[in-house]
Design a protein around this motif. Structure first.
Motif, mmCIF file in Angstrom:
data_model
loop_
_atom_site.group_PDB
_atom_site.id
_atom_site.type_symbol
_atom_site.label_atom_id
_atom_site.label_comp_id
_atom_site.label_asym_id
_atom_site.label_seq_id
_atom_site.Cartn_x
_atom_site.Cartn_y
_atom_site.Cartn_z
ATOM 1 N N GLY A 98 43.919 36.071 41.794
ATOM 2 C CA GLY A 98 42.928 36.586 40.875
ATOM 3 C C GLY A 98 41.855 35.561 40.616
ATOM 4 O O GLY A 98 41.815 34.499 41.245
ATOM 5 N N TRP A 99 40.979 35.873 39.660
ATOM 6 C CA TRP A 99 39.880 34.959 39.358
ATOM 7 C C TRP A 99 39.439 35.134 37.916
ATOM 8 O O TRP A 99 39.849 36.065 37.227
ATOM 9 C CB TRP A 99 38.735 35.136 40.341
ATOM 10 C CG TRP A 99 38.107 36.504 40.445
ATOM 11 C CD1 TRP A 99 38.726 37.677 40.772
ATOM 12 C CD2 TRP A 99 36.741 36.825 40.250
ATOM 13 N NE1 TRP A 99 37.815 38.711 40.807
ATOM 14 C CE2 TRP A 99 36.589 38.226 40.498
ATOM 15 C CE3 TRP A 99 35.608 36.089 39.914
ATOM 16 C CZ2 TRP A 99 35.357 38.876 40.395
ATOM 17 C CZ3 TRP A 99 34.376 36.741 39.818
ATOM 18 C CH2 TRP A 99 34.268 38.112 40.053
ATOM 19 N N SER A 100 38.598 34.190 37.495
ATOM 20 C CA SER A 100 38.152 34.183 36.109
ATOM 21 C C SER A 100 36.709 33.713 36.047
ATOM 22 O O SER A 100 36.368 32.661 36.586
ATOM 23 C CB SER A 100 39.030 33.248 35.260
ATOM 24 O OG SER A 100 38.539 33.134 33.938
ATOM 25 N N ALA A 101 35.866 34.512 35.405
ATOM 26 C CA ALA A 101 34.464 34.139 35.204
ATOM 27 C C ALA A 101 34.153 34.232 33.707
ATOM 28 O O ALA A 101 34.869 33.662 32.898
ATOM 29 C CB ALA A 101 33.555 35.023 36.065
ATOM 30 N N TRP A 102 33.109 34.975 33.348
ATOM 31 C CA TRP A 102 32.679 34.967 31.958
ATOM 32 C C TRP A 102 32.334 36.367 31.455
ATOM 33 O O TRP A 102 31.633 37.122 32.121
ATOM 34 C CB TRP A 102 31.447 34.072 31.795
ATOM 35 C CG TRP A 102 30.874 34.098 30.411
ATOM 36 C CD1 TRP A 102 29.781 34.803 29.980
ATOM 37 C CD2 TRP A 102 31.383 33.429 29.248
ATOM 38 N NE1 TRP A 102 29.586 34.608 28.638
ATOM 39 C CE2 TRP A 102 30.557 33.759 28.161
ATOM 40 C CE3 TRP A 102 32.460 32.573 29.039
ATOM 41 C CZ2 TRP A 102 30.774 33.268 26.880
ATOM 42 C CZ3 TRP A 102 32.672 32.087 27.752
ATOM 43 C CH2 TRP A 102 31.840 32.418 26.696
ATOM 44 N N GLY A 103 32.836 36.692 30.279
ATOM 45 C CA GLY A 103 32.265 37.724 29.451
ATOM 46 C C GLY A 103 32.763 39.138 29.591
ATOM 47 O O GLY A 103 32.528 39.959 28.703
ATOM 48 N N PRO A 151 48.124 33.018 34.718
ATOM 49 C CA PRO A 151 48.832 33.708 35.798
ATOM 50 C C PRO A 151 49.552 34.980 35.338
ATOM 51 O O PRO A 151 49.575 35.986 36.057
ATOM 52 C CB PRO A 151 49.815 32.650 36.303
ATOM 53 C CG PRO A 151 49.168 31.341 35.985
ATOM 54 C CD PRO A 151 48.488 31.587 34.660
ATOM 55 N N ASP A 152 50.127 34.936 34.133
ATOM 56 C CA ASP A 152 50.802 36.130 33.602
ATOM 57 C C ASP A 152 49.817 37.250 33.319
ATOM 58 O O ASP A 152 50.090 38.430 33.578
ATOM 59 C CB ASP A 152 51.578 35.765 32.331
ATOM 60 C CG ASP A 152 52.702 34.794 32.578
ATOM 61 O OD1 ASP A 152 53.184 34.716 33.727
ATOM 62 O OD2 ASP A 152 53.092 34.083 31.629
ATOM 63 N N LEU A 153 48.653 36.887 32.782
ATOM 64 C CA LEU A 153 47.630 37.907 32.481
ATOM 65 C C LEU A 153 47.089 38.528 33.759
ATOM 66 O O LEU A 153 46.851 39.738 33.817
ATOM 67 C CB LEU A 153 46.503 37.266 31.675
ATOM 68 C CG LEU A 153 46.875 36.769 30.271
ATOM 69 C CD1 LEU A 153 45.712 35.996 29.668
ATOM 70 C CD2 LEU A 153 47.280 37.926 29.371
ATOM 71 N N ALA A 174 48.706 38.781 36.590
ATOM 72 C CA ALA A 174 49.760 39.628 37.140
ATOM 73 C C ALA A 174 49.774 40.980 36.456
ATOM 74 O O ALA A 174 49.918 42.036 37.098
ATOM 75 C CB ALA A 174 51.117 38.929 36.993
ATOM 76 N N ALA A 175 49.592 40.977 35.135
ATOM 77 C CA ALA A 175 49.545 42.243 34.398
ATOM 78 C C ALA A 175 48.316 43.049 34.771
ATOM 79 O O ALA A 175 48.367 44.284 34.884
ATOM 80 C CB ALA A 175 49.565 41.970 32.899
ATOM 81 N N ALA A 176 47.176 42.361 34.991
ATOM 82 C CA ALA A 176 45.929 43.051 35.345
ATOM 83 C C ALA A 176 46.011 43.675 36.726
ATOM 84 O O ALA A 176 45.291 44.636 37.023
ATOM 85 C CB ALA A 176 44.761 42.075 35.283
ATOM 86 N N GLY A 177 46.876 43.143 37.587
ATOM 87 C CA GLY A 177 46.986 43.645 38.941
ATOM 88 C C GLY A 177 47.834 44.898 39.069
ATOM 89 O O GLY A 177 47.923 45.470 40.165
ATOM 90 N N HIS A 178 48.468 45.306 37.985
ATOM 91 C CA HIS A 178 49.335 46.494 38.049
ATOM 92 C C HIS A 178 48.635 47.734 37.525
ATOM 93 O O HIS A 178 47.698 47.637 36.757
ATOM 94 C CB HIS A 178 50.613 46.254 37.220
ATOM 95 C CG HIS A 178 51.551 45.273 37.861
ATOM 96 N ND1 HIS A 178 51.469 43.918 37.615
ATOM 97 C CD2 HIS A 178 52.551 45.453 38.747
ATOM 98 C CE1 HIS A 178 52.415 43.297 38.303
ATOM 99 N NE2 HIS A 178 53.071 44.205 39.001
#
Length: 248
Positions: A146-151, A240-242, A244-248
């Motif tokens: 996954g990845w993380s940006a802004w907003g 990582p847990d968040l 994983a939850a977002a991927g389901h």
């Protein structure tokens, strides 16, 4: 007044039987430093999961050794070398004309340098929160978790994405603490937005930059971490847990 409005919003959450979910990302790490020691000490003392976005542009042996016993720290890939290759006001590592395969090749090279770090997770954090048009697809090609940006509260598409929303610092005119009132107002607005839309479980991301914190930023961060778990009644989750939850 800012603390009062925040407490009133949290009272609405409690009345609904809900608890806000927070997570923490710190950007621009490269090597051990006194500032990094202070950051890691805060995370450990407050038992708060921390995602350390590390720039993979050199030898990370010393940093890897420093993080060896920090179980609550997740290491994410902060770009490829944190070099701006754009022209114009918006900074970014990947010029707009780069194709998907070139972006993917650079992503793999950066990950190869970072993978030796303890707790390294195949999570991408773009410098300057820049989102290249080919980035999401290239991340999927390379097998990122996954990845993380802004907003954004949520983002449909390929690789799961969980963003940061609350920057401890302000940047125009030089890096300095955003200010207690403005930070708390931003947090209250994020909470209210989730409550009104029914997105109770949508995480709120705290963004810090340990290398440029001033004394006021460090002091407020200490206060906020302690208050959020205690009186604030908030839950801190690991990225990582968040994802994983977002991927389901």
């Amino acid at each position: 007044m800012s603390w009062l409005l925040l407490r009133l919003e949290l009272r609405r959450w409690r009345a609904a039987g809900r608890k806000p979910v927070l997570w923490w990302r710190d950007d621009d790490a490269r090597a051990p430093s006194a500032e990094l020691d202070r950051l890691l000490d805060l995370a450990a003392r407050h038992a708060t999961p921390l995602t350390l976005a590390v720039i993979p542009d050199g030898d990370i042996t010393a940093l890897a050794a420093r993080l060896g016993d920090m179980g609550q720290v997740c290491v994410a890939q902060h770009g490829i070398d944190h070099q701006n290759r754009r022209t114009g006001p918006a900074a970014g590592e990947f010029p707009p004309e780069w194709r998907r395969i070139r972006v993917a090749t650079q992503l793999r090279a950066g990950w190869a340098r970072l993978a030796q770090a303890p707790q390294a997770a195949r999570i991408f954090v773009p410098p300057w929160n820049d989102i290249h048009p080919e980035l999401a697809c290239a991340l999927e090609d390379c097998g990122y978790r996954g990845w993380s940006a802004w907003g954004e509260m949520a983002s449909p598409g390929q690789a799961p994405r969980v963003d940061a929303h609350l920057d401890l610092m302000r940047w125009r005119g030089g890096a300095r603490f955003r200010g207690e009132g403005r930070f708390l107002s931003d947090l209250t607005a994020q909470l209210a937005s989730r409550r009104r839309s029914g997105a109770w479980s949508a995480p709120i991301g705290l963004l810090t930059h340990h290398l440029v914190h001033d004394a006021r930023a460090w002091s407020f961060l200490e206060t906020f971490l302690g208050w959020s778990r205690g009186q604030g009644g908030m839950t801190w989750n690991a990225l990582p847990d968040l994802l994983a939850a977002a991927g389901h």
